[in-house]
Scaffold this active site. Structure first.
Site, PDB file in Angstrom:
ATOM      1  N   MET A  25       0.803  -1.386  -0.008  1.00 40.42           N
ATOM      2  CA  MET A  25      -0.063   0.122   0.007  1.00 40.42           C
ATOM      3  C   MET A  25       0.819   1.272   0.230  1.00 40.42           C
ATOM      4  O   MET A  25       0.772   2.096   0.679  1.00 40.42           O
ATOM      5  CB  MET A  25      -0.975   0.114   1.221  1.00 40.42           C
ATOM      6  N   PRO A  26       1.847   1.323  -0.846  1.00 45.78           N
ATOM      7  CA  PRO A  26       2.954   2.348  -0.925  1.00 45.78           C
ATOM      8  C   PRO A  26       2.205   3.735  -1.101  1.00 45.78           C
ATOM      9  O   PRO A  26       1.003   3.549  -2.060  1.00 45.78           O
ATOM     10  CB  PRO A  26       3.822   1.959  -1.654  1.00 45.78           C
ATOM     11  N   PHE A  27       2.794   4.886  -0.930  1.00 45.02           N
ATOM     12  CA  PHE A  27       2.280   6.187  -1.242  1.00 45.02           C
ATOM     13  C   PHE A  27       3.534   6.922  -1.468  1.00 45.02           C
ATOM     14  O   PHE A  27       4.707   7.005  -0.711  1.00 45.02           O
ATOM     15  CB  PHE A  27       1.754   6.877  -0.162  1.00 45.02           C
ATOM     16  N   THR A  36      -1.011   1.089  -4.870  1.00 46.02           N
ATOM     17  CA  THR A  36       0.097   2.067  -4.835  1.00 46.02           C
ATOM     18  C   THR A  36      -0.528   3.401  -5.451  1.00 46.02           C
ATOM     19  O   THR A  36      -0.989   3.617  -6.654  1.00 46.02           O
ATOM     20  CB  THR A  36       1.268   1.372  -5.622  1.00 46.02           C
ATOM     21  N   PHE A  37      -0.331   4.526  -4.689  1.00 50.67           N
ATOM     22  CA  PHE A  37      -0.709   5.908  -4.931  1.00 50.67           C
ATOM     23  C   PHE A  37       0.449   6.694  -5.351  1.00 50.67           C
ATOM     24  O   PHE A  37       1.621   6.704  -4.495  1.00 50.67           O
ATOM     25  CB  PHE A  37      -1.513   6.549  -3.830  1.00 50.67           C
TER      26      PHE A  37
END
Lengths: 66, 66, 66, 66, 66, 66
Positions: free
Chosen positions: F1-3, F40-41
């Protein structure tokens, strides 16, 4: 109502140095923009040298070379 | 697809309180802007009281005085 | 002394909706962590759909497909 | 003079993986925007799974269920 | 290699004031932590008064009342 | 769930370049950390050259000299 975030490598910054950064950054906003210090926030983030990169390599790698 | 970052002082915030912040912030974005909760991210940063300043001094210094 | 940053796509968020986000986020910190609203800051960033990506493509591209 | 911040959950990211993220992100800015790697900064933040939420619950809660 | 982010309300900050903030913040990091100015970055974000809240209301609302 | 947040100067970055940054940053997180691209944002912030400083002066000032 300024908000200032200062990010530096985690390399033994003392509580006195942190207090000096917070005091100095607040004074700067008061002096330049006439902001109210009561609503001026400063947050200091210390970042591990493995987690900070410049020129494509980590600070840890750069420190080893120099 | 909102992203919410909550910064608070590191003073014993429990896992239950963190879950309540995340749940509440997500609900807020759903309610006000009709956002999809599945793509609503919340990140909580806990900041040492030495690293947070207001009115030109650290929270550590303020806590000692009060 | 919490600081909350809310990032949403720039798609016509009204002043009333922004006020509702700010009010709701402040209430959340008061309710969950008993924070003082007077020193609770909220900043909303609106991001162009060309500048926000998920799953490897921009929101602009996703909106066109759906 | 780009600045890239990568936030991931704190789940055993190795120094080698961090170096690969920093190197890859720097290359990306050089390739796409012809930026100078010497003034390209990357900071990686690792976030506890209790402090990261999606869909209204913490990653810790999601990991338990799945 | 410090990185400083200054967030202020968008209320007519001039190019000269921005230059003074950047120069002053850089000097602060040099003076307090002996950092190299060549690798000290400062980014100023100006935030609309509708998008900044304190005490549960927007700066726009506070300005109207005062 | 990376930003991932990418900050660059506002100097005519095209929609195609933004899409390439978003696609490339997402691929990097998938390749290095095996992250799910669906969560992934990437957010790109473009910063005016008056608002970005290095070595104590604004990019606007540096561009004029060089």
């Amino acid at each position: 109502m300024p908000f200032i975030n200062i990010q530096v490598t985690r390399e033994g910054v003392t509580a006195e140095q942190k207090a000096a950064l917070i005091s100095g950054a607040t004074d700067l906003l008061v002096k330049v923009l006439n902001k109210d210090p009561q609503t001026t926030f400063v947050i200091i983030d210390e970042v591990d040298t493995d987690n900070w990169g410049v020129a494509g390599e980590t600070i840890t790698q750069r420190r080893k070379r120099s």
